[in-house]
Enzyme design. Structure first.
Site, PDB file in Angstrom:
ATOM      1  N   GLU A  26       0.842  -1.288   0.426  1.00  0.00           N
ATOM      2  CA  GLU A  26       0.040   0.042  -0.015  1.00  0.00           C
ATOM      3  C   GLU A  26       0.332   1.127   0.034  1.00  0.00           C
ATOM      4  O   GLU A  26       1.713   1.151   0.067  1.00  0.00           O
ATOM      5  CB  GLU A  26      -1.078   0.147   1.248  1.00  0.00           C
ATOM      6  CG  GLU A  26      -0.219   0.366   2.300  1.00  0.00           C
ATOM      7  CD  GLU A  26      -1.127   0.832   3.812  1.00  0.00           C
ATOM      8  OE1 GLU A  26      -1.185   2.218   3.407  1.00  0.00           O
ATOM      9  OE2 GLU A  26      -1.459   0.017   4.531  1.00  0.00           O
ATOM     10  N   LYS A 161      -5.591  -3.198  14.108  1.00  0.00           N
ATOM     11  CA  LYS A 161      -4.547  -2.164  14.418  1.00  0.00           C
ATOM     12  C   LYS A 161      -5.411  -2.264  16.149  1.00  0.00           C
ATOM     13  O   LYS A 161      -6.292  -2.039  16.108  1.00  0.00           O
ATOM     14  CB  LYS A 161      -5.082  -0.746  13.772  1.00  0.00           C
ATOM     15  CG  LYS A 161      -4.364  -0.274  12.681  1.00  0.00           C
ATOM     16  CD  LYS A 161      -4.479   0.585  11.969  1.00  0.00           C
ATOM     17  CE  LYS A 161      -3.648   1.128  10.520  1.00  0.00           C
ATOM     18  NZ  LYS A 161      -4.676   0.247   9.477  1.00  0.00           N
TER      19      LYS A 161
END
Length: 304
Positions: A26, A161
């Site tokens: 990414e 996360k």
């Protein structure tokens, strides 16, 4: 039809055509994840780790409205220098960034989409997005999860996360049939820490086992991606109690300032880095390196 929008780097295109291993990467981590020049240095190091482990890296972004799968060093440098002025781009944003001939940094969701367009099956990142804490009231759920339900790309990450509601994130993935695999672990890593109180769906102990499961899933026509949760190396893991308290403090500050939507994750990660005197950023970099290595090993096995 895709050719009018999509530019696949010649090295990447040749590798795909010849059935060689390719790993997607990414670009939000470059533009929004850390300052210049550290962002460019990290991106190039990640690419080198993938090469060192026998695969071809394909960093993905949108530049001047062109979908880029596999960026040159000059393009990565440009993205790193432009930084926060690059538009953070998820699925909904892609056609508008293209139409405006603008620059876009791809999230997990949009990286999966562009990787799939090019025929890449494995993607390495830091951590996936998910259900945010307090989502019962805000409905703040990352588009990453819906993409995992629909797009046939395996995402190697250090779990969800830790700023997220991990339990609800796992519930969402289960509902949409997305398998969560723990690499040599039966508990889901929580980004900065190697463990959480939540279990994975399956523990697999070798890249070959993961590649075999990927092949079986897609050859049977079972749509959607796969989460490969790879714990951060022990030497770089953070103390769970410490990071949990830092996140609670950061969330309190975020609510007080009215930050929400696509700005919430960058705000929280920046605050966590600030409150840990930069230690969380060091951990973040190391877990990305670790994920790139595993993704390359899986990619090699997948095409063999």
């Amino acid at each position: 039809m895709l050719d009018q929008y999509l530019d696949v780097n010649p090295e990447v295109a040749q590798a795909i055509a010849e059935g060689k291993p390719v790993v997607a990467l990414e670009s939000t981590i470059i533009s929004h994840g850390m300052p210049y020049p550290q962002n460019v240095e990290t991106a190039l190091k990640v690419e080198q780790i993938i090469r060192d482990n026998g695969a071809i890296p394909a960093t993905i972004a949108i530049l001047k409205g062109r979908l880029k799968v596999g960026m040159t060093h000059e393009e990565i440098e440009y993205l790193g220098k432009t930084g926060l002025d690059v538009i953070k781009t998820s699925r909904r944003d892609i056609p508008f960034i293209v139409a405006k001939q603008a620059d876009g940094a791809t999230t997990v969701a949009s990286t999966m989409i562009l990787a799939s367009m090019a025929g890449i099956k494995i993607f390495a990142t830091g951590g996936i997005g998910g259900v945010h804490r307090g989502a019962q009231q805000t409905y703040d759920v990352s588009a990453d999860l819906q993409e995992l339900a629909n797009t046939d790309v395996a995402v190697v990450c250090a779990g969800a996360k830790s700023i997220l509601d991990i339990g609800l994130t796992l519930e969402y993935l289960e509902t949409h049939g997305v398998p969560v695999v723990g690499y040599q672990t039966e508990t889901l890593p929580a980004f900065y820490t190697r463990e959480s109180e939540f279990g994975v769906d399956y523990q697999l102990d070798t890249p070959e086992q993961i590649a075999t499961a990927m092949k079986a899933k897609w050859q049977m026509g079972l749509k959607g991606g796969m989460v490969v949760a790879n714990p951060i190396p022990e030497a770089f893991a953070m103390d769970k109690a410490e990071i949990d308290q830092v996140i609670v403090d950061a969330l309190t500050e975020m609510d007080a300032k009215g930050v929400g939507g696509k700005d919430s994750t960058p705000f929280l990660l920046a605050k966590v880095a600030e409150k840990t005197a930069g230690n969380s950023l060091k951990s973040n970099i190391q877990l990305v390196f670790n994920n790139a290595k595993l993704a390359a090993q899986i990619a090699k096995s997948y095409v063999s």
